[in-house]
Scaffold this motif. Structure first.
Motif, PDB file in Angstrom:
ATOM      1  N   THR A   1       0.906  -1.605  -0.169  1.00  0.00           N
ATOM      2  CA  THR A   1       0.098   0.429   0.030  1.00  0.00           C
ATOM      3  C   THR A   1       0.822   1.216  -0.106  1.00  0.00           C
ATOM      4  O   THR A   1       1.436   1.146   0.940  1.00  0.00           O
ATOM      5  CB  THR A   1      -0.678  -0.187   1.617  1.00  0.00           C
ATOM      6  OG1 THR A   1      -1.478  -1.224   1.309  1.00  0.00           O
ATOM      7  CG2 THR A   1      -1.892   1.179   1.091  1.00  0.00           C
TER       8      THR A   1
ATOM      9  N   GLY B   1       3.912  -5.398   7.579  1.00  0.00           N
ATOM     10  CA  GLY B   1       4.326  -4.209   8.302  1.00  0.00           C
ATOM     11  C   GLY B   1       5.169  -3.394   8.755  1.00  0.00           C
ATOM     12  O   GLY B   1       5.252  -3.149   9.198  1.00  0.00           O
TER      13      GLY B   1
ATOM     14  N   GLU C   1       3.253   0.391   2.559  1.00  0.00           N
ATOM     15  CA  GLU C   1       3.026  -0.133   4.001  1.00  0.00           C
ATOM     16  C   GLU C   1       3.123  -2.215   3.337  1.00  0.00           C
ATOM     17  O   GLU C   1       2.982  -1.904   2.182  1.00  0.00           O
ATOM     18  CB  GLU C   1       1.749  -0.072   4.404  1.00  0.00           C
ATOM     19  CG  GLU C   1       1.836   1.347   5.474  1.00  0.00           C
ATOM     20  CD  GLU C   1      -0.117   1.693   5.740  1.00  0.00           C
ATOM     21  OE1 GLU C   1      -0.552   1.737   6.636  1.00  0.00           O
ATOM     22  OE2 GLU C   1      -0.478   2.306   4.970  1.00  0.00           O
ATOM     23  N   THR C   2       3.886  -2.480   3.480  1.00  0.00           N
ATOM     24  CA  THR C   2       4.367  -4.193   3.133  1.00  0.00           C
ATOM     25  C   THR C   2       3.864  -4.712   4.668  1.00  0.00           C
ATOM     26  O   THR C   2       3.144  -4.521   5.151  1.00  0.00           O
ATOM     27  CB  THR C   2       5.882  -4.578   3.434  1.00  0.00           C
ATOM     28  OG1 THR C   2       6.134  -4.830   5.180  1.00  0.00           O
ATOM     29  CG2 THR C   2       6.705  -2.735   3.297  1.00  0.00           C
TER      30      THR C   2
ATOM     31  N   THR D   1       6.572   0.333   7.788  1.00  0.00           N
ATOM     32  CA  THR D   1       6.459   1.054   7.234  1.00  0.00           C
ATOM     33  C   THR D   1       7.779   2.306   6.679  1.00  0.00           C
ATOM     34  O   THR D   1       8.688   2.255   7.761  1.00  0.00           O
ATOM     35  CB  THR D   1       5.285   1.721   8.222  1.00  0.00           C
ATOM     36  OG1 THR D   1       6.042   2.175   9.282  1.00  0.00           O
ATOM     37  CG2 THR D   1       4.292   1.515   8.157  1.00  0.00           C
TER      38      THR D   1
ATOM     39  N   LEU E   1       3.847   7.170   1.874  1.00  0.00           N
ATOM     40  CA  LEU E   1       4.008   6.157   3.269  1.00  0.00           C
ATOM     41  C   LEU E   1       3.937   4.638   2.363  1.00  0.00           C
ATOM     42  O   LEU E   1       2.431   4.264   1.974  1.00  0.00           O
ATOM     43  CB  LEU E   1       3.061   6.277   4.470  1.00  0.00           C
ATOM     44  CG  LEU E   1       2.746   5.313   4.987  1.00  0.00           C
ATOM     45  CD1 LEU E   1       3.957   4.783   6.145  1.00  0.00           C
ATOM     46  CD2 LEU E   1       1.863   5.070   6.581  1.00  0.00           C
TER      47      LEU E   1
ATOM     48  N   THR F   1      -4.677   7.129  -1.814  1.00  0.00           N
ATOM     49  CA  THR F   1      -3.849   5.810  -1.126  1.00  0.00           C
ATOM     50  C   THR F   1      -4.059   4.478  -2.771  1.00  0.00           C
ATOM     51  O   THR F   1      -5.150   4.296  -3.464  1.00  0.00           O
ATOM     52  CB  THR F   1      -4.866   5.424  -0.232  1.00  0.00           C
ATOM     53  OG1 THR F   1      -3.780   5.699   0.786  1.00  0.00           O
ATOM     54  CG2 THR F   1      -3.899   3.578   0.070  1.00  0.00           C
TER      55      THR F   1
ATOM     56  N   PRO G   1       6.600   6.034  11.591  1.00  0.00           N
ATOM     57  CA  PRO G   1       7.487   5.350   9.980  1.00  0.00           C
ATOM     58  C   PRO G   1       8.367   4.398  11.723  1.00  0.00           C
ATOM     59  O   PRO G   1       8.839   5.013  11.901  1.00  0.00           O
ATOM     60  CB  PRO G   1       7.499   6.326   9.031  1.00  0.00           C
ATOM     61  CG  PRO G   1       7.910   6.884   9.728  1.00  0.00           C
ATOM     62  CD  PRO G   1       7.320   7.807  10.339  1.00  0.00           C
TER      63      PRO G   1
END
Length: 278
Positions: free
Chosen positions: A66, A82, A78-79, A84, A76, A257, A99
């Protein structure tokens, strides 16, 4: 040689072997598959990938990443695991939560800060404070491999500052994600070779402080990413978009997003304009 000394010597040798093995394992782990794939296929087109690409911590390549546009040049990331990451982090545009990793470039104060939240575990500078050296990032955090490719920037009175900017590359869940930073000059063939394949690229748009729309569009066309995310300045956006013909799709997103995986990359290159860039 006494038995006790022999046991001690063997124990020391085992510790040394274990340490060397750990270093070797880390070196093997920190290998860019995005770069290796690009360099192993001459004259290839990297617009999309149809098969899984094994990378550090990739897990299932169907997993999604994301990306949220926070503002200016900060996204930002986000994998699935988890992790960041905030890009070109200055503190001016902050994610909702601290982050784990931040990357920075020093062309302007809106792209870096020297006063970071102590909760940030990894602060990655895109420049080196040692004269004559360049920043070298080669880091695995959870399911993410992070590396950089340095480029020159314009310094005071327009004089170049060698290796003052970093293109950060994030290898996550089979995806090769690049952030161009504050790119001031068109890339050389050596840069493209070092970058390798990019599936997703975050590109600065401003028409002058970085590069003009024509120069920046040439870089994007040469990188051949499947998903292009404009950032930096909304005002010159239309000038930038006008440089792309029918080979590219353009979409204006309803939010800031986007979620993407290796399997959901667009077949045709897509410039995806986040709500905050409109």
């Amino acid at each position: 040689m006494t038995p006790r000394f022999l046991v001690f010597a063997i124990a020391c040798l085992m510790v040394l072997i274990a340490a060397e093995a750990a270093v070797a394992q880390e070196e093997r782990k920190n290998v860019s598959q995005c770069q290796a794939i690009a360099q192993s296929i001459p004259q290839a087109t990297f617009a999309s990938v149809t098969g899984p690409a094994p990378i550090v911590g990739a897990g299932a390549t169907g997993q999604s990443v994301t990306l949220t546009y926070i503002g200016h040049s900060t996204f930002l990331i986000e994998t699935p695991g988890g992790v960041t990451i905030a890009t070109d982090y200055s503190g001016w545009y902050s994610p909702p939560h601290v982050p784990m990793v931040v990357t920075m470039n020093r062309a302007h104060s809106s792209h870096y800060t020297l006063a970071t939240d102590p909760g940030i575990q990894h602060v990655l500078h895109g420049w080196s404070d040692v004269p004559g050296e360049r920043a070298k990032v080669n880091l695995v955090v959870g399911d993410t491999y992070i590396r950089n490719v340095t480029t020159d920037i314009r310094g005071g009175f327009g004089a170049p500052q060698t290796d003052g900017n970093s293109i950060f590359i994030f290898e996550i869940a089979g995806l090769c994600i690049g952030h161009l930073g504050h790119l001031h000059y068109e890339l050389t063939e050596a840069h493209y070779a070092e970058i390798g394949r990019l599936d997703v690229v975050m590109v600065p748009v401003d028409g002058g402080l970085t590069m003009g729309s024509d120069s920046m569009s040439r870089v994007i066309k040469r990188l051949r990413a499947s998903l292009i995310l404009p950032m930096h300045q909304p005002r010159p956006l239309q000038s930038f978009l006008s440089m792309f013909g029918p080979d590219f799709d353009i979409s204006y997103a309803p939010t800031n997003t986007i979620t993407v995986s290796l399997g959901t990359l667009p077949k045709k290159p897509l410039i995806y304009v986040a709500k905050g860039m409109q």
